[in-house]
Design a protein around this motif. Structure first.
Motif, PDB file in Angstrom:
ATOM      1  N   GLU A 162       0.832  -1.217   0.000  1.00  0.00           N
ATOM      2  CA  GLU A 162       0.000   0.000   0.000  1.00  0.00           C
ATOM      3  C   GLU A 162       0.864   1.263   0.000  1.00  0.00           C
ATOM      4  OE1 GLU A 162      -3.901   0.772   2.601  1.00  0.00           O
ATOM      5  OE2 GLU A 162      -2.908  -1.161   2.961  1.00  0.00           O
ATOM      6  N   VAL A 163       1.893   1.234   0.840  1.00  0.00           N
ATOM      7  CA  VAL A 163       2.807   2.389   0.901  1.00  0.00           C
ATOM      8  C   VAL A 163       3.494   2.584  -0.449  1.00  0.00           C
ATOM      9  CG1 VAL A 163       4.945   3.245   1.925  1.00  0.00           C
ATOM     10  CG2 VAL A 163       3.187   2.263   3.387  1.00  0.00           C
ATOM     11  N   LEU A 164       3.873   1.481  -1.071  1.00  0.00           N
ATOM     12  CA  LEU A 164       4.534   1.583  -2.371  1.00  0.00           C
ATOM     13  C   LEU A 164       3.621   2.212  -3.412  1.00  0.00           C
ATOM     14  CD1 LEU A 164       6.503  -1.791  -2.597  1.00  0.00           C
ATOM     15  CD2 LEU A 164       7.485   0.503  -2.540  1.00  0.00           C
ATOM     16  N   THR A 165       2.339   1.848  -3.358  1.00  0.00           N
ATOM     17  CA  THR A 165       1.379   2.423  -4.303  1.00  0.00           C
ATOM     18  C   THR A 165       1.392   3.949  -4.222  1.00  0.00           C
ATOM     19  OG1 THR A 165      -0.008   0.486  -4.044  1.00  0.00           O
ATOM     20  CG2 THR A 165      -1.055   2.441  -4.969  1.00  0.00           C
ATOM     21  N   TRP A 166       1.563   4.440  -3.008  1.00  0.00           N
ATOM     22  CA  TRP A 166       1.610   5.889  -2.823  1.00  0.00           C
ATOM     23  C   TRP A 166       3.005   6.448  -3.149  1.00  0.00           C
ATOM     24  CZ3 TRP A 166       4.308   9.277   0.400  1.00  0.00           C
ATOM     25  CH2 TRP A 166       3.809  10.593   0.422  1.00  0.00           C
ATOM     26  N   PHE A 167       4.058   5.690  -2.777  1.00  0.00           N
ATOM     27  CA  PHE A 167       5.409   6.246  -2.821  1.00  0.00           C
ATOM     28  C   PHE A 167       6.086   6.109  -4.187  1.00  0.00           C
ATOM     29  CE2 PHE A 167       9.937   6.590  -1.465  1.00  0.00           C
ATOM     30  CZ  PHE A 167       9.840   7.802  -0.791  1.00  0.00           C
ATOM     31  N   VAL A 168       5.876   4.978  -4.892  1.00  0.00           N
ATOM     32  CA  VAL A 168       6.589   4.753  -6.165  1.00  0.00           C
ATOM     33  C   VAL A 168       6.367   5.874  -7.189  1.00  0.00           C
ATOM     34  CG1 VAL A 168       6.728   3.255  -8.207  1.00  0.00           C
ATOM     35  CG2 VAL A 168       6.902   2.270  -5.925  1.00  0.00           C
ATOM     36  N   PRO A 169       5.121   6.317  -7.423  1.00  0.00           N
ATOM     37  CA  PRO A 169       4.949   7.410  -8.403  1.00  0.00           C
ATOM     38  C   PRO A 169       5.770   8.644  -8.023  1.00  0.00           C
ATOM     39  CG  PRO A 169       2.835   6.472  -7.809  1.00  0.00           C
ATOM     40  CD  PRO A 169       3.829   5.872  -6.867  1.00  0.00           C
ATOM     41  N   GLY A 170       5.842   8.902  -6.703  1.00  0.00           N
ATOM     42  CA  GLY A 170       6.637  10.042  -6.245  1.00  0.00           C
ATOM     43  C   GLY A 170       8.117   9.865  -6.569  1.00  0.00           C
ATOM     44  N   VAL A 171       8.596   8.618  -6.400  1.00  0.00           N
ATOM     45  CA  VAL A 171      10.005   8.363  -6.713  1.00  0.00           C
ATOM     46  C   VAL A 171      10.280   8.588  -8.202  1.00  0.00           C
ATOM     47  CG1 VAL A 171      11.766   6.553  -6.854  1.00  0.00           C
ATOM     48  CG2 VAL A 171      10.435   6.830  -4.769  1.00  0.00           C
ATOM     49  N   LEU A 172       9.316   8.208  -9.034  1.00  0.00           N
ATOM     50  CA  LEU A 172       9.504   8.434 -10.477  1.00  0.00           C
ATOM     51  C   LEU A 172       9.603   9.930 -10.769  1.00  0.00           C
ATOM     52  CD1 LEU A 172       7.138   5.803 -12.160  1.00  0.00           C
ATOM     53  CD2 LEU A 172       9.449   5.538 -11.254  1.00  0.00           C
ATOM     54  N   VAL A 173       8.784  10.725 -10.113  1.00  0.00           N
ATOM     55  CA  VAL A 173       8.863  12.184 -10.299  1.00  0.00           C
ATOM     56  C   VAL A 173      10.213  12.689  -9.793  1.00  0.00           C
ATOM     57  CG1 VAL A 173       7.882  14.405  -9.598  1.00  0.00           C
ATOM     58  CG2 VAL A 173       6.364  12.510 -10.187  1.00  0.00           C
ATOM     59  N   MET A 174      10.671  12.083  -8.689  1.00  0.00           N
ATOM     60  CA  MET A 174      11.954  12.500  -8.113  1.00  0.00           C
ATOM     61  C   MET A 174      13.113  12.221  -9.063  1.00  0.00           C
ATOM     62  SD  MET A 174      13.143  11.563  -4.315  1.00  0.00           S
ATOM     63  CE  MET A 174      14.227  10.246  -4.739  1.00  0.00           C
ATOM     64  N   ILE A 175      13.031  11.096  -9.773  1.00  0.00           N
ATOM     65  CA  ILE A 175      14.080  10.768 -10.754  1.00  0.00           C
ATOM     66  C   ILE A 175      14.212  11.906 -11.763  1.00  0.00           C
ATOM     67  CG2 ILE A 175      14.586   9.291 -12.732  1.00  0.00           C
ATOM     68  CD1 ILE A 175      13.433   6.974 -11.189  1.00  0.00           C
ATOM     69  N   VAL A 176      13.063  12.390 -12.221  1.00  0.00           N
ATOM     70  CA  VAL A 176      13.087  13.479 -13.209  1.00  0.00           C
ATOM     71  C   VAL A 176      13.642  14.749 -12.563  1.00  0.00           C
ATOM     72  CG1 VAL A 176      11.710  14.844 -14.811  1.00  0.00           C
ATOM     73  CG2 VAL A 176      11.124  12.451 -14.393  1.00  0.00           C
ATOM     74  N   LEU A 177      13.176  15.043 -11.344  1.00  0.00           N
ATOM     75  CA  LEU A 177      13.625  16.269 -10.670  1.00  0.00           C
ATOM     76  C   LEU A 177      15.146  16.275 -10.500  1.00  0.00           C
ATOM     77  CD1 LEU A 177      11.217  17.175  -7.741  1.00  0.00           C
ATOM     78  CD2 LEU A 177      11.808  18.561  -9.720  1.00  0.00           C
ATOM     79  N   PHE A 178      15.678  15.184  -9.964  1.00  0.00           N
ATOM     80  CA  PHE A 178      17.107  15.159  -9.665  1.00  0.00           C
ATOM     81  C   PHE A 178      17.961  14.871 -10.895  1.00  0.00           C
ATOM     82  CE2 PHE A 178      15.735  14.523  -5.195  1.00  0.00           C
ATOM     83  CZ  PHE A 178      16.388  15.619  -4.675  1.00  0.00           C
ATOM     84  N   GLY A 179      17.520  13.929 -11.718  1.00  0.00           N
ATOM     85  CA  GLY A 179      18.317  13.562 -12.890  1.00  0.00           C
ATOM     86  C   GLY A 179      18.238  14.622 -13.965  1.00  0.00           C
TER      87      GLY A 179
END
Ligand SMILES: Nc1ncnc2c1ncn2[C@@H]1O[C@H](COP(=O)(O)OP(=O)(O)OP(=O)(O)O)[C@@H](O)[C@H]1O
Ligand SMILES: [Mg+2]
Lengths: 268, 337
Positions: free
Chosen positions: A71-88
């Motif tokens: 459940e936490v991953l469902t919420w967190f994974v999309p955020g991590v994908l956005v973070m990849i774009v932000l940082f990379g």
């Protein structure tokens, strides 16, 4: 080392002086991708940071929310994908800045290619690492019970790509403006990226945040993209949230390309 | 030497009219008025910060001039930038190859930028890799090359399009003697076969002396001399004639003769007399004959032709080396790290 006869000159100057933006963009795009293709591990290595966030934040969130890991991953994974774009992608301007100082940027400015192609080609190249890295992150999360809607994932990656083209262009613009002042580039970049990240609800939910924070977040395009990404990966393909996310990403892409093209036309 | 716009002489490749670049309140280049003809090899000489790179960057459309105008290969540098870029080759002071790219890939891409087909660009790249001795590092990333290897790659990139006008900003800096000789062999061949015009900057005086038909000396943003190297040397510096006599008391008598024949007052230190004189090589025997007639014993005599450094000294009152020492910091835009 011998001196050989020089072959006939290429296309005539008159033909070269005619603008060929599509062909030039393609040449720049392929050129920018070549080091990535030749050395694909650079794309994988840059996943280290998002993986750290995934590995350290998810257990914390599990404890704090009392929810299951999936459940936490469902919420967190999309955020991590956005973070990849932000940082990379948000840092990609530093590559251009290095080339400005190295001298190779100057050479491409004298070459008979359209200047806008130099920017657009570079910005489009950002799509490739975004796609690869997103798929790798999702694959890593699968064994921990994470599930994404396949069509939603495809659309979610398109959303990230559009967002990345915009953010990448802005990062290149910053490099073109700061030229050889590396520390100015990083000072501006860092002081923008972190507030954008935190005020987008990527790492922690903003539900209980102070009013002013939520007010800022509501005009932060990154939070719109994050909301849209969450909706898409959960299979919500058509909704106001998704529409708003695409709109935010598109506006950012157009804005980024416009200022980027202006900056590279004036580059010296 | 103004520009007669539109009616530029057919064999004029570069012509500038009061070309000026100001950075803040610094006149990096002031009222540049030059004319370069097809096939010429012009060397731009001057201390660090003289404005050589700035001039080249304006002529190659990289830098918009503050005022003035210029035509390069028949095109205006501000209104017809694309046409100028399509007609020239440029090797900047920095590195042309992108750090993360492999050498051969960069050469091929450069050919593609100039409209060559993939096959043609590949063939041309192979040719240059071979003839510039790049083969051992053709598949390496540019960032892993030594300074001299990088420079050879820069030159290969600049030659990819076989330009009719080639700008080179300190091409030989960082090259070992063999690579330098090889570079010059290339430039000489290019000119012999294609009549390529070459406009270069250099800090190597002997290079300008040996290869350039024309030397322009720049100092503090202005061209202060523009002629052939021999003419500059003859008119500005002259030969250095040194004579040593046997006894100190004979030096004074010798000085009178030297001044009369060389038309230059010698400096006397002990038994040694030194004077700068035009055509010194031909006048020295006359001096020796006159001194022999006067019974003055000459123990040694030399005549050293002037260098371009002497020319610079004559023009500015300081040597190039001194001028360099004045401007230790030099950070041109886009230069190497
Ligand atoms: N982009 C810039 N902004 C401000 N000043 C500049 C810029 N580029 C050059 N200058 C200044 O203009 C002057 C001329 O510089 P330029 O690079 O043309 O000299 P140069 O003759 O090529 O010197 P070198 O032999 O060291 O390469 C210098 O004082 C330099 O500091
Ligand atoms: Mg210079």
């Amino acid at each position: 080392m011998t001196t050989t006869t020089v072959t006939a000159p290429p296309a005539t100057a008159a033909a070269l002086a005619r603008p060929r933006p599509a062909r030039d963009t393609w040449l720049v795009l392929v050129r920018e991708l070549r080091p990535v293709v030749r050395d694909p591990f650079t794309v994988i290595f840059s996943l280290f940071q998002p993986l750290v966030f995934l590995g350290l934040f998810v257990p914390l969130l599990v404890v704090q929310t009392g929810q299951a890991t999936a459940e936490v991953l469902t919420w967190f994974v999309p955020g991590v994908l956005v973070m990849i774009v932000l940082f990379g992608t948000g840092a990609t301007g530093s590559n251009l800045q290095y080339e400005i100082m190295f001298g190779s940027h100057e050479r491409t400015l004298v070459a008979p290619i359209s200047r806008s192609a130099l920017l657009v080609g570079r910005a489009l190249k950002e799509v490739v690492p975004i796609v690869v890295q997103s798929l790798v992150i999702v694959a890593i999360a699968l064994p921990f019970g994470y599930r994404a809607d396949p069509l939603g994932l495809a659309l979610g990656i398109v959303l990230l790509a559009v967002f990345g083209v915009g953010l990448g262009s802005l990062s290149y613009t910053l490099a073109l403006k700061t030229k050889s002042n590396e520390w100015v580039f990083w000072a501006v970049q860092q002081s923008l990226i972190f507030p954008l990240l935190i005020l987008s609800g990527v790492l922690l939910p903003l539900e209980g945040a102070p009013g002013w924070m939520r007010a800022v977040a509501s005009v932060n395009p990154v939070s719109w993209v994050t909301e849209g990404e969450r909706a898409l990966l959960q299979g919500e393909l058509v909704s106001g949230t998704v529409g708003a996310a695409f709109l935010a990403a598109l506006v950012l892409a157009v804005l980024g390309l416009v200022v980027g093209i202006r900056a590279i036309r004036r580059s010296d | 030497m103004g520009v007669n716009r539109g009616g530029m002489a057919p064999d004029t490749v570069i012509s500038t009219d009061k070309l000026t670049k100001r950075f803040g309140d610094l006149d990096a280049v002031r009222d540049l008025d030059i004319e370069v003809r097809r096939g010429e090899l012009v060397a731009f000489l001057g201390p660090n910060g003289a404005g050589k790179t700035t001039s080249l960057r304006m002529l190659t459309t990289l830098l918009p001039p503050t005022s003035g105008s210029a035509r390069v290969v028949g095109h205006d540098i501000t209104t017809e930038q694309a046409a100028v870029r399509a007609s020239i080759g440029y090797v900047g002071q920095g590195s042309s190859g992108s750090p993360a790219q492999r050498v051969r890939d960069e050469l091929v891409v450069q050919g593609r930028f100039f409209g060559m087909s993939r096959a043609a660009a590949g063939a041309r790249a192979d040719e240059l890799v071979d003839s510039l001795g790049i083969t051992p590092f053709a598949d390496k990333q540019v960032q892993h090359l030594s300074g001299g290897q990088k420079r050879r790659v820069d030159i290969a990139i600049g030659l990819m399009n076989a330009p009719t006008l080639l700008f080179l900003d300190e091409p030989s800096t960082g090259l070992d003697p063999q690579s330098r000789a090889n570079l010059w062999q290339h430039i000489t061949a290019l000119r012999a076969e294609h009549g390529t015009t070459v406009f270069l900057t250099t800090h190597y005086l002997e290079e300008a002396d040996r290869y350039a038909e024309r030397v322009m000396v720049m100092d503090a943003g202005r061209v202060i001399a523009d002629d052939t190297a021999p003419a500059l040397k003859a008119s500005l510096a002259g030969d250095t004639v040194t004579i040593e006599v046997g006894e100190p008391h004979e030096a004074a008598r010798a000085a009178v003769v030297v001044e009369e024949v060389l038309e230059a007052r010698p400096t006397v230190t002990g038994t040694e007399l030194t004077a700068a004189a035009a055509d010194g090589a031909r006048r020295l025997p006359v001096v020796l004959r006159r001194l022999a007639d006067d019974g003055v014993l000459v123990t040694s005599a030399t005549c050293i032709p002037p260098t371009l450094d002497d020319v610079f000294l004559a023009l500015t009152g300081r040597t190039l080396r001194e001028a360099h020492a004045e401007t230790p910091t030099d950070t041109p835009q886009g230069g190497p790290r």
